[in-house]
Design a protein around this motif. Sequence first.
Motif, PDB file in Angstrom:
ATOM      1  N   MET A   1      21.069 -35.188 -54.082  1.00  0.00           N
ATOM      2  CA  MET A   1      20.902 -36.591 -54.408  1.00  0.00           C
ATOM      3  C   MET A   1      21.820 -37.397 -53.522  1.00  0.00           C
ATOM      4  O   MET A   1      22.984 -37.140 -53.430  1.00  0.00           O
ATOM      5  N   ALA A   2      21.273 -38.342 -52.870  1.00  0.00           N
ATOM      6  CA  ALA A   2      22.089 -39.068 -51.893  1.00  0.00           C
ATOM      7  C   ALA A   2      23.070 -39.975 -52.608  1.00  0.00           C
ATOM      8  O   ALA A   2      22.837 -40.436 -53.710  1.00  0.00           O
ATOM      9  N   ALA A   3      24.086 -40.239 -51.979  1.00  0.00           N
ATOM     10  CA  ALA A   3      25.165 -40.985 -52.621  1.00  0.00           C
ATOM     11  C   ALA A   3      25.233 -42.402 -52.122  1.00  0.00           C
ATOM     12  O   ALA A   3      26.152 -42.788 -51.452  1.00  0.00           O
ATOM     13  N   ALA A   4      24.252 -43.176 -52.459  1.00  0.00           N
ATOM     14  CA  ALA A   4      24.259 -44.543 -51.937  1.00  0.00           C
ATOM     15  C   ALA A   4      24.498 -45.563 -53.011  1.00  0.00           C
ATOM     16  O   ALA A   4      24.284 -46.718 -52.818  1.00  0.00           O
ATOM     17  N   MET A   5      24.934 -45.134 -54.181  1.00  0.00           N
ATOM     18  CA  MET A   5      25.085 -46.085 -55.269  1.00  0.00           C
ATOM     19  C   MET A   5      26.304 -46.967 -55.056  1.00  0.00           C
ATOM     20  O   MET A   5      27.293 -46.551 -54.523  1.00  0.00           O
ATOM     21  N   GLY A   6      26.208 -48.143 -55.540  1.00  0.00           N
ATOM     22  CA  GLY A   6      27.414 -48.951 -55.639  1.00  0.00           C
ATOM     23  C   GLY A   6      27.782 -49.727 -54.400  1.00  0.00           C
ATOM     24  O   GLY A   6      28.404 -50.759 -54.481  1.00  0.00           O
ATOM     25  N   LEU A   7      27.433 -49.309 -53.249  1.00  0.00           N
ATOM     26  CA  LEU A   7      27.851 -50.027 -52.056  1.00  0.00           C
ATOM     27  C   LEU A   7      26.632 -50.697 -51.466  1.00  0.00           C
ATOM     28  O   LEU A   7      25.706 -50.068 -51.007  1.00  0.00           O
TER      29      LEU A   7
ATOM     30  N   GLY B 108      17.105 -39.833 -49.927  1.00  0.00           N
ATOM     31  CA  GLY B 108      15.825 -39.360 -49.434  1.00  0.00           C
ATOM     32  C   GLY B 108      15.674 -37.874 -49.622  1.00  0.00           C
ATOM     33  O   GLY B 108      16.478 -37.238 -50.284  1.00  0.00           O
ATOM     34  N   ILE B 109      14.617 -37.367 -49.041  1.00  0.00           N
ATOM     35  CA  ILE B 109      14.286 -35.938 -49.166  1.00  0.00           C
ATOM     36  C   ILE B 109      14.314 -35.322 -47.770  1.00  0.00           C
ATOM     37  O   ILE B 109      13.643 -35.809 -46.863  1.00  0.00           O
ATOM     38  N   ASN B 110      15.057 -34.252 -47.640  1.00  0.00           N
ATOM     39  CA  ASN B 110      15.111 -33.563 -46.346  1.00  0.00           C
ATOM     40  C   ASN B 110      13.894 -32.686 -46.155  1.00  0.00           C
ATOM     41  O   ASN B 110      13.552 -31.921 -47.036  1.00  0.00           O
ATOM     42  N   ALA B 111      13.277 -32.780 -44.990  1.00  0.00           N
ATOM     43  CA  ALA B 111      12.174 -31.860 -44.696  1.00  0.00           C
ATOM     44  C   ALA B 111      12.031 -31.783 -43.191  1.00  0.00           C
ATOM     45  O   ALA B 111      12.112 -32.803 -42.504  1.00  0.00           O
ATOM     46  N   ALA B 112      11.811 -30.588 -42.690  1.00  0.00           N
ATOM     47  CA  ALA B 112      11.740 -30.419 -41.241  1.00  0.00           C
ATOM     48  C   ALA B 112      10.338 -30.717 -40.736  1.00  0.00           C
ATOM     49  O   ALA B 112       9.612 -29.843 -40.279  1.00  0.00           O
ATOM     50  N   ALA B 188      20.387 -33.800 -36.728  1.00  0.00           N
ATOM     51  CA  ALA B 188      18.945 -33.750 -36.976  1.00  0.00           C
ATOM     52  C   ALA B 188      18.551 -34.936 -37.835  1.00  0.00           C
ATOM     53  O   ALA B 188      19.315 -35.388 -38.666  1.00  0.00           O
ATOM     54  N   HIS B 189      17.360 -35.387 -37.642  1.00  0.00           N
ATOM     55  CA  HIS B 189      16.843 -36.496 -38.437  1.00  0.00           C
ATOM     56  C   HIS B 189      15.754 -35.939 -39.329  1.00  0.00           C
ATOM     57  O   HIS B 189      14.623 -35.723 -38.901  1.00  0.00           O
ATOM     58  N   ARG B 190      16.147 -35.664 -40.548  1.00  0.00           N
ATOM     59  CA  ARG B 190      15.239 -34.951 -41.436  1.00  0.00           C
ATOM     60  C   ARG B 190      14.962 -35.654 -42.750  1.00  0.00           C
ATOM     61  O   ARG B 190      14.138 -35.194 -43.515  1.00  0.00           O
ATOM     62  N   CYS B 191      15.668 -36.729 -43.007  1.00  0.00           N
ATOM     63  CA  CYS B 191      15.611 -37.290 -44.344  1.00  0.00           C
ATOM     64  C   CYS B 191      14.488 -38.313 -44.455  1.00  0.00           C
ATOM     65  O   CYS B 191      14.517 -39.347 -43.804  1.00  0.00           O
ATOM     66  N   CYS B 192      13.490 -38.010 -45.273  1.00  0.00           N
ATOM     67  CA  CYS B 192      12.355 -38.911 -45.471  1.00  0.00           C
ATOM     68  C   CYS B 192      12.660 -39.776 -46.673  1.00  0.00           C
ATOM     69  O   CYS B 192      13.093 -39.272 -47.698  1.00  0.00           O
ATOM     70  N   CYS B 193      12.385 -41.040 -46.582  1.00  0.00           N
ATOM     71  CA  CYS B 193      12.738 -41.905 -47.706  1.00  0.00           C
ATOM     72  C   CYS B 193      11.651 -42.932 -47.953  1.00  0.00           C
ATOM     73  O   CYS B 193      10.762 -43.130 -47.130  1.00  0.00           O
ATOM     74  N   VAL B 194      11.755 -43.562 -49.101  1.00  0.00           N
ATOM     75  CA  VAL B 194      10.865 -44.674 -49.426  1.00  0.00           C
ATOM     76  C   VAL B 194      11.778 -45.880 -49.487  1.00  0.00           C
ATOM     77  O   VAL B 194      12.309 -46.194 -50.551  1.00  0.00           O
ATOM     78  N   ALA B 195      11.975 -46.541 -48.377  1.00  0.00           N
ATOM     79  CA  ALA B 195      12.931 -47.658 -48.275  1.00  0.00           C
ATOM     80  C   ALA B 195      14.238 -47.223 -48.955  1.00  0.00           C
ATOM     81  O   ALA B 195      14.795 -46.208 -48.619  1.00  0.00           O
ATOM     82  N   ASP B 196      14.678 -47.950 -49.968  1.00  0.00           N
ATOM     83  CA  ASP B 196      15.911 -47.546 -50.625  1.00  0.00           C
ATOM     84  C   ASP B 196      15.664 -47.097 -52.048  1.00  0.00           C
ATOM     85  O   ASP B 196      16.578 -47.054 -52.862  1.00  0.00           O
ATOM     86  N   ASN B 510      19.398 -32.923 -50.033  1.00  0.00           N
ATOM     87  CA  ASN B 510      18.778 -31.651 -50.401  1.00  0.00           C
ATOM     88  C   ASN B 510      18.484 -31.621 -51.886  1.00  0.00           C
ATOM     89  O   ASN B 510      17.710 -30.803 -52.356  1.00  0.00           O
ATOM     90  N   SER B 511      19.123 -32.518 -52.611  1.00  0.00           N
ATOM     91  CA  SER B 511      18.940 -32.482 -54.052  1.00  0.00           C
ATOM     92  C   SER B 511      17.551 -32.936 -54.457  1.00  0.00           C
ATOM     93  O   SER B 511      16.886 -32.282 -55.264  1.00  0.00           O
TER      94      SER B 511
END
Lengths: 162, 719
Positions: A1-7, B108-112, B188-196, B510-511
């Motif tokens: 889980m990315a740690a982008a909370m709070g900032l 985001g979600i990491n995927a290769a 590496a640029h692996r993290c796929c996201c939906v904006a924030d 990775n979570s």
Amino acid sequence: MAAAMGLRLLSFSRRALRTPRPSSLPARRGYQGGSPADSRKDLLEIPLPPWQERPSEPLQAKRARLLYESRKRGMLENCLLLSLFAKENLNSMTERQLNLYDRLINEPSNDWDIYYWATEAKPTPEVFENDVMVMLKEFTKNKNKEQRLRQPDLEYLFELSR
Amino acid sequence: MAASAGAASRGLAKRLFRPPAGAWPAACQALARNFHFTVYGKKNASAKVSDSISTQYPVVDHEFDAVVVGAGGAGLRAAFGLSEAGFNTACVTKLFPTRSHTVAAQGGINAALGNMEEDNWRWHFYDTVKGSDWLGDQDAIHYMTEEAPAAVVELENYGMPFSRTEEGKIYQRAFGGQSLQFGKGGQAHRCCCVADRTGHSLLHTLYGRSLRYDTSYFVEYFALDLLMENGECRGVIALCIEDGSIHRLRAKNTVIATGGYGRTFFSCTSAHTSTGDGTAMVTRAGLPCQDLEFVQFHPTGSPRGVKMIKWVLLSLGEEKTRRDSLTRTVGHLVTPCLQGVGIFLVLLGVSSLTPPDFQQLKHSSLGCASPVFSLQIIWSGCFRNGCFYIEGILQRPVFQPATHVSFYIRGCGPEKDHVYLQLHHLPPQQLAMRLPGISETAMIFAGVDVTKEPIPVLPTVHYNMGGIPTNYKGQVITHVNGKDQVVPGLYACGEAASASVHGANRLGANSLLDLVVFGRACALSIAESCKPGEPVPSIKPNAGEESVANLDKLRFANGNIRTSELRLNMQKTMQSHAAVFRTGSVLQEGCEKLSHIYRDLDDLKTFDRGIVWNTDLVETLELQNLMLCAMQTIYGAEARKESRGAHAREDYKVRVDEYDFSKPIQGQQKRPFEEHWRKHTLSFVDVKTGKVTLRYRPVIDKTLNEEDCATVPPAIRSY
């Protein structure tokens, strides 16, 4: 889980560097990263069942339910803000206000939206602009500079009745 | 048996699309049988709020093909996968699905996928194995990283609007700890996201889709316990928070996806709902939990967890050995606007630190989580008024807006558990413009005006690597006679489970991947072993009675210690004894204190005697769950005499593996299993006495297909 909370990060475009924002404009918050804007396709194409008011719910049960729902949120910021707001206001709200609050905390599907509206980082949608929202925004400003680092212990509910 | 994960899941996927031959859901959705449990509890009518004080607990029985406990990312993915496969699925959750803690995930979600540059899932595999400090099971990591691209594309097909590049491919950004070419090819640029709002989008999409397949949601139901019979899991028993009725959901397959237990610590970034309910349920069922001592600490948060700023500064004077600590906080966002901004970190009570120690640090170059970024930090420090001021400036802006840096600092003194972050030396306009988020959060939550006062910050708990042990298919396992043994009918995924892909330390982004891949894996495994509509195993007529008796006891508890007080004691003990840097004597003291606090659970006092929306009762049940997790965490930490990943021991600073990997293996004597620490901890708790038993299980080094993806042999982890 990315740690982008709070900032909340300010996106740094070249223009912003050359012409600093006037202080009246609210700084854009929300993680911008380097990704394009949000298409919100999922919100448009996959509608969730609409929030429904509970007209036959007894007032006492409604207050108890809203208390539970204020304390159990998706992220820490809302847990703290809403639980403290509930402590201060829930018992004195009228039925109409309770219904407005119910809609406010239960209809939005993204908990972050409630946080952004309360902190005025994003404009509140018209449908939620009401006196309860005003109360929440005022409360969030923390004019009394209290330390809001813990959820209130539930004992206050029972101290009132003694 | 050594089929590659890809082939296996493709085979499974094929089965899913074939219509089930003549299978109709035999069990109807709800067999409501009003069965009155009469439990004679204490009738203490001193509280006045609630008006119904009844000791009658109506029990409603239900039958399903599968029950999922928890509706976060992993739970929803499992529920959706099962519903799509035709199973009559129930999802029990104490929160509305889109309010699960997954919504807080903005990364985001990491995927290769290889959209930004050439990429290979084997490099992702390598990064994850290395990040886990070789405590991760390589077969599960192989499964996860190989399935990642397919899982992301699948999510996309379900409607998740991933952010796109101009060419229309899924945009991928950099995240700490991800490298190319097995660590040698740069970021590496692996993290796929939906904006924030990746977490929110995941929940929204999966919840919305699963409703179309008729998944039954039991929202605002608190799962109390598993219904175990003959070592098999046959369902769950849950309390309906709305009306206080008890529901027994019988199913051939139960999936636990209840999340982590950050709330055992005083300072944590998780919502108040992360109370380790599933982990505790498994413990009460007599099954082990794995690696609970591995708790990931976020660099700095304000006391009690609200994250103020993501800075981690190097432990003074111990730069070389503390490199490991850097990787503990992988993947934290830093804004480019923090570059070039000078900050002061004020350490109180560090009078013993001499300026020469500090000089040593002055020209150090810090490697942060990614092997590529090395950051020159120019330090200056001065000592005045009993305080040490460190000034730091982020020198080279080598990062794109989306990349990350973190460096690590140690708190000062045993009692002073935090440091102050001083920003008021910066001009207010600069603060408002460049660091608006901090100014705002500081005022809202700490009542601190950053233009005038410093903000207290301290390390906070962020993620739990440990959890319910499972194999790579998501089946819960226990370890008997030196072999892993599957517990029939029980599955686990997400933060609640330990597959174990994160091992001793989790890499950022990775979570979410873990949630999606293993939620899917549970659904696929269940689809592989059962058909919809198969007869549901029966349970004893009074199954779940102990859970209801416990509930009743708590509802009328009239001891001396309030729930909130006991919870605070537990949290403070954990924070001071089992925090970032752990020492043997401090841990032992913590173990004793916590055992004492555990016994105080019998002396609880609750206030609300009602049964309708009784938040006090729910929080007390959560406290019981937290306590079980806390006990296992601290006892596990005390027993593990080495430093590995997130578990850092001051008295045992080195990693103790079967060989000393800092030297060539040739000629070394392999240490026997009992003498090294490259093994998983399995902890059991005797719920009545609070006694913690620890056993160990070896790490799985073999991947699912050695030709396709070779095992990464252990090495010294350095970034």
